[in-house]
Write a protein that holds these residues in place. Structure first.
Motif, PDB file in Angstrom:
ATOM      1  N   LEU A   1       0.698  -1.209   0.583  1.00 15.47           N
ATOM      2  CA  LEU A   1      -0.054   0.073  -0.473  1.00 15.47           C
ATOM      3  C   LEU A   1       0.276   1.154   0.009  1.00 15.47           C
TER       4      LEU A   1
ATOM      5  N   PHE B   1      -7.610  -5.864   6.279  1.00 15.21           N
ATOM      6  CA  PHE B   1      -8.516  -5.184   6.792  1.00 15.21           C
ATOM      7  C   PHE B   1      -9.138  -5.125   8.066  1.00 15.21           C
TER       8      PHE B   1
ATOM      9  N   LEU C   1      -2.207   3.475   7.286  1.00 15.65           N
ATOM     10  CA  LEU C   1      -3.421   3.479   7.725  1.00 15.65           C
ATOM     11  C   LEU C   1      -3.811   5.413   7.933  1.00 15.65           C
TER      12      LEU C   1
ATOM     13  N   TRP D   1      -9.437   2.328   1.187  1.00 14.96           N
ATOM     14  CA  TRP D   1      -8.041   1.794   0.822  1.00 14.96           C
ATOM     15  C   TRP D   1      -8.842   1.267  -0.245  1.00 14.96           C
TER      16      TRP D   1
ATOM     17  N   HIS E   1      -6.952  -8.060   0.933  1.00 16.54           N
ATOM     18  CA  HIS E   1      -6.626  -7.174   1.933  1.00 16.54           C
ATOM     19  C   HIS E   1      -7.827  -6.743   2.681  1.00 16.54           C
TER      20      HIS E   1
END
Length: 392
Positions: A52, A136, A205, A119, A132
């Protein structure tokens, strides 16, 4: 995950409403709830954080936010370098007003639905892929055990990790199921907000969550000839004085759109003009600036001396319980100018970045203080000191 409390002692000026006996400063303890992942979980989260991060960095460059977002990113320099760059921008302006804000309970209030949407947008997909999505869920609906519970179980002998060959592990899988999971010690974050602060992916994040906020505030500052910077939950805007009244409503509106709240007691405004000193100075990323010189925050220096004294005391007590000799080389390495990685080395780097000796002058007493603390500890504990070379 294992949850624990990180406690930091700090001092603040006396405010209205404090006890009358308080004269100058009030001692407070700031607690932060952190979580650390198991080794395998940490490796998985680090892998997805790297994936990411590459996409996020590309997006920042395309959006023109590479210099605005400062925390938890590679290639943006140290925090003091970023602060010095901001101070130089302020000094180059004929006049401006500086606004600083702080988000209240940053990691604990990130909304899961917004984070999930950002995201997926970063991946260029309408929804998260299954792998993913599992990641999460791991950082939003995280399961954890209190560190205090683990200490009690280890001291009572219910966990075999106290044995020498297993000290690198908290517990074995069968112990986890029997002593922790089946007994109800495992808790789960069932709220629709909050992420696990301290995991390998949490910092990234948090930046991703603030992407729309950064875009709007950067555009707001640019349209008014100003400057915008964000370091985690610390927000700074520099604008010409005629636009100052627009700043607070704009920041509050953008924060509300992200379902976040600004800390009411951590807002500051300072006016700067060429050739004039600003009192009190602006504080940013551990430094202060009054329009003329950059200094290290006095609270940081006070904390440095407190840690120095505590380290000397602890080493003296260990020496008294052992050989009766106080070896001070480690103390000089960690708390004086003989090491580049000490606090004095930090001040030296700030001085080099600013081209001024002021940060070093703030620590001009550090050798005398360290010598006095060592001498007092030796006398109090009845220790001897082996001969050593005088530090250069």
């Amino acid at each position: 995950m294992i949850r624990f409390e990180a406690v930091t002692t700090r001092y603040r000026p006396v405010r209205e409403g404090d006890e009358p006996s308080r004269r100058e400063r009030v001692r407070e303890k700031k607690q932060r709830t952190l979580l650390k992942s198991a080794h395998l979980d940490g490796a998985i989260l680090s892998y997805y954080a790297a994936q990411l991060s590459a996409r996020y960095e590309s997006l920042l460059r395309v959006s023109g936010l590479h210099e605005q977002v400062l925390a938890y990113r590679p290639g943006v320099g140290m925090a003091f370098e970023q602060a010095v760059a901001v101070f130089r921008d302020i000094a180059a302006r004929p006049s401006c007003r500086v606004h600083t804000f702080d988000v209240s309970g940053f990691f604990d209030n990130l909304q899961h639905s917004l984070l999930k949407r950002r995201w997926a947008q970063l991946l260029g997909l309408p929804t998260l892929p299954p792998d993913h999505y599992r990641v999460f869920r791991a950082v939003t609906r995280f399961a954890y055990v209190e560190e205090s519970v683990l200490r009690e179980l280890r001291s009572s002998g219910l966990l075999r990790s106290g044995e020498a060959e297993r000290r690198h592990r908290v517990c074995e899988p069968d112990e986890f199921r029997l002593q922790l999971r089946d007994t109800g010690f495992v808790k789960v974050n069932d709220r629709p907000f909050g992420i696990a602060q301290g995991s390998p992916i949490s910092a990234l994040l948090s930046n991703l969550y603030m992407l729309d906020f950064d875009l709007r505030m950067s555009r707001f500052a640019a349209e008014r000839g100003g400057l915008y910077r964000r370091y985690a939950d610390d927000i700074l805007l520099v604008v010409p004085p005629e636009f100052s009244e627009q700043v607070t409503p704009a920041v509050e509106a953008c924060a509300a759109a992200e379902q976040l709240r600004l800390h009411p007691e951590k807002r500051e405004q300072r006016d700067f003009a060429s050739g004039q000193l600003t009192r009190p100075p602006i504080q940013y990323l551990g430094l202060t600036f009054d329009g003329e010189q950059v200094l290290i925050r006095s609270s940081s220096i006070a904390r440095y001396y407190r840690r120095m004294k505590a380290a000397v005391t602890a080493k003296a007590m260990r020496a008294a319980a052992g050989s009766g000799e106080l070896w001070s080389r480690a103390l000089w390495t960690h708390y004086s100018h003989v090491s580049r990685r000490s606090f004095y080395g930090y001040a030296r780097r700030i001085s080099a970045a600013t081209g001024a000796p002021a940060p070093l002058r703030q620590l001009r007493r550090h050798v005398r203080v360290l010598q006095a603390e060592i001498a007092a500890a030796v006398a109090e504990q009845g220790l001897t000191q082996p001969p050593r070379k005088r530090p250069r």
